[in-house]
Design a protein around this motif. Structure first.
Motif, PDB file in Angstrom:
ATOM      1  N   LYS A  34       0.836  -1.145  -0.094  1.00  0.00           N
ATOM      2  CA  LYS A  34      -0.079   0.141   0.015  1.00  0.00           C
ATOM      3  C   LYS A  34       1.082   1.137  -0.173  1.00  0.00           C
ATOM      4  O   LYS A  34       1.799   1.273   0.806  1.00  0.00           O
ATOM      5  CB  LYS A  34      -0.938   0.008   1.141  1.00  0.00           C
ATOM      6  N   SER A  36       0.667   5.484   0.488  1.00  0.00           N
ATOM      7  CA  SER A  36       0.019   6.614   1.021  1.00  0.00           C
ATOM      8  C   SER A  36       0.884   7.820   0.686  1.00  0.00           C
ATOM      9  O   SER A  36       2.085   7.343   0.883  1.00  0.00           O
ATOM     10  CB  SER A  36      -0.254   6.621   2.560  1.00  0.00           C
ATOM     11  N   LYS A  68      -4.070  20.149  -2.046  1.00  0.00           N
ATOM     12  CA  LYS A  68      -4.788  18.761  -2.422  1.00  0.00           C
ATOM     13  C   LYS A  68      -4.872  18.922  -3.976  1.00  0.00           C
ATOM     14  O   LYS A  68      -4.560  17.656  -4.438  1.00  0.00           O
ATOM     15  CB  LYS A  68      -6.254  19.180  -1.758  1.00  0.00           C
ATOM     16  N   SER A  76      -2.098  10.903  -8.626  1.00  0.00           N
ATOM     17  CA  SER A  76      -3.564  10.299  -9.034  1.00  0.00           C
ATOM     18  C   SER A  76      -3.252   8.894  -9.922  1.00  0.00           C
ATOM     19  O   SER A  76      -4.116   8.006  -9.828  1.00  0.00           O
ATOM     20  CB  SER A  76      -4.305  11.262  -9.703  1.00  0.00           C
ATOM     21  N   SER A  80      -4.551   6.109  -4.780  1.00  0.00           N
ATOM     22  CA  SER A  80      -6.068   6.253  -4.772  1.00  0.00           C
ATOM     23  C   SER A  80      -6.325   7.673  -3.992  1.00  0.00           C
ATOM     24  O   SER A  80      -5.535   8.006  -3.097  1.00  0.00           O
ATOM     25  CB  SER A  80      -6.672   5.326  -4.174  1.00  0.00           C
ATOM     26  N   SER A  81      -7.426   8.443  -4.242  1.00  0.00           N
ATOM     27  CA  SER A  81      -7.732   9.467  -3.656  1.00  0.00           C
ATOM     28  C   SER A  81      -7.755   9.539  -1.904  1.00  0.00           C
ATOM     29  O   SER A  81      -7.306  10.645  -1.225  1.00  0.00           O
ATOM     30  CB  SER A  81      -8.857  10.135  -4.022  1.00  0.00           C
ATOM     31  N   GLU A  82      -8.356   8.178  -1.472  1.00  0.00           N
ATOM     32  CA  GLU A  82      -8.293   8.196  -0.218  1.00  0.00           C
ATOM     33  C   GLU A  82      -7.269   7.890   0.709  1.00  0.00           C
ATOM     34  O   GLU A  82      -7.065   7.840   1.837  1.00  0.00           O
ATOM     35  CB  GLU A  82      -9.425   6.988   0.440  1.00  0.00           C
ATOM     36  N   ASN A  83      -5.982   7.685  -0.006  1.00  0.00           N
ATOM     37  CA  ASN A  83      -4.663   7.757   0.180  1.00  0.00           C
ATOM     38  C   ASN A  83      -3.680   8.838   0.068  1.00  0.00           C
ATOM     39  O   ASN A  83      -2.580   8.701   0.182  1.00  0.00           O
ATOM     40  CB  ASN A  83      -3.961   6.369  -0.071  1.00  0.00           C
ATOM     41  N   GLN A  84      -4.415   9.910  -0.118  1.00  0.00           N
ATOM     42  CA  GLN A  84      -3.744  11.064  -0.715  1.00  0.00           C
ATOM     43  C   GLN A  84      -4.278  12.108   0.686  1.00  0.00           C
ATOM     44  O   GLN A  84      -5.336  12.384   0.869  1.00  0.00           O
ATOM     45  CB  GLN A  84      -4.267  11.793  -1.663  1.00  0.00           C
ATOM     46  N   HIS A  85      -3.158  12.606   1.545  1.00  0.00           N
ATOM     47  CA  HIS A  85      -3.374  13.394   2.478  1.00  0.00           C
ATOM     48  C   HIS A  85      -2.779  14.843   2.474  1.00  0.00           C
ATOM     49  O   HIS A  85      -1.493  14.908   2.250  1.00  0.00           O
ATOM     50  CB  HIS A  85      -2.967  12.542   3.706  1.00  0.00           C
ATOM     51  N   ASN A 102      -0.886   4.467  11.263  1.00  0.00           N
ATOM     52  CA  ASN A 102      -1.177   3.912  10.053  1.00  0.00           C
ATOM     53  C   ASN A 102      -0.298   2.551   9.846  1.00  0.00           C
ATOM     54  O   ASN A 102      -0.197   2.057   8.683  1.00  0.00           O
ATOM     55  CB  ASN A 102      -1.217   4.845   8.918  1.00  0.00           C
TER      56      ASN A 102
END
Length: 150
Positions: A34, A36, A68, A76, A80-85, A102
């Motif tokens: 994974k 991030s 962002k 991108s 994935s967008s949920e793993n961009q912070h 995490n």
């Protein structure tokens, strides 16, 4: 050593792609670990010492939205967008916090390989290295003699 969760910490400069690409390669060699990705914005109050007699909330929100969008441009195709912070705080502290919360087992950061006086003053990559509970990979960025965005 096998990695399961890689955190890529970027400064949103053109070199961020190089740092992410290195992490993607490591991920592919580790059963698609994974990934991030994060960018840390320092609070405007820190930058100006809290001496500005006005509300900086809307400006901070604009900076957050810009960061962002820029992070999505960089990440991108691989993350994935949920793993961009995008987080607000001191970079090394926030990177350590995210890594611990995490279960990150590798942090990948860019490093300009500064020497002399700049090395004494420290950098984000040095701060990350010295406080991390997991492995840290500093990816050399910037060409010799090239001016960077930092």
């Amino acid at each position: 050593m096998s990695y399961h969760h890689i955190l890529v910490a970027v400064d949103l400069t053109k070199d961020s792609h190089k740092v992410l690409e290195r992490a993607v390669g490591i991920s592919s060699r580790n059963e698609n670990a994974k990934i991030s990705i994060m960018h840390t914005l320092e609070p405007l109050g820190f930058a100006y010492g809290g001496d500005i007699p006005m509300d900086l909330t809307s400006i901070q929100d604009q900076l957050d939205e810009h960061a962002k969008k820029r992070l999505a441009e960089i990440a991108s195709s691989h993350v994935s967008s949920e793993n961009q912070h995008v987080v607000v705080g001191m970079p090394d502290t926030e990177i350590h916090r995210f890594a611990e919360e995490n279960d990150v087992d590798l942090i990948v950061v860019g490093s300009h390989g500064r020497h002399g006086f700049a090395l004494l003053l420290g950098s984000t990559s040095t701060g990350v290295l010295h406080g991390a509970e997991c492995d840290v990979l500093a990816v050399r960025v910037g060409k010799k003699g090239e001016k960077t965005d930092e």
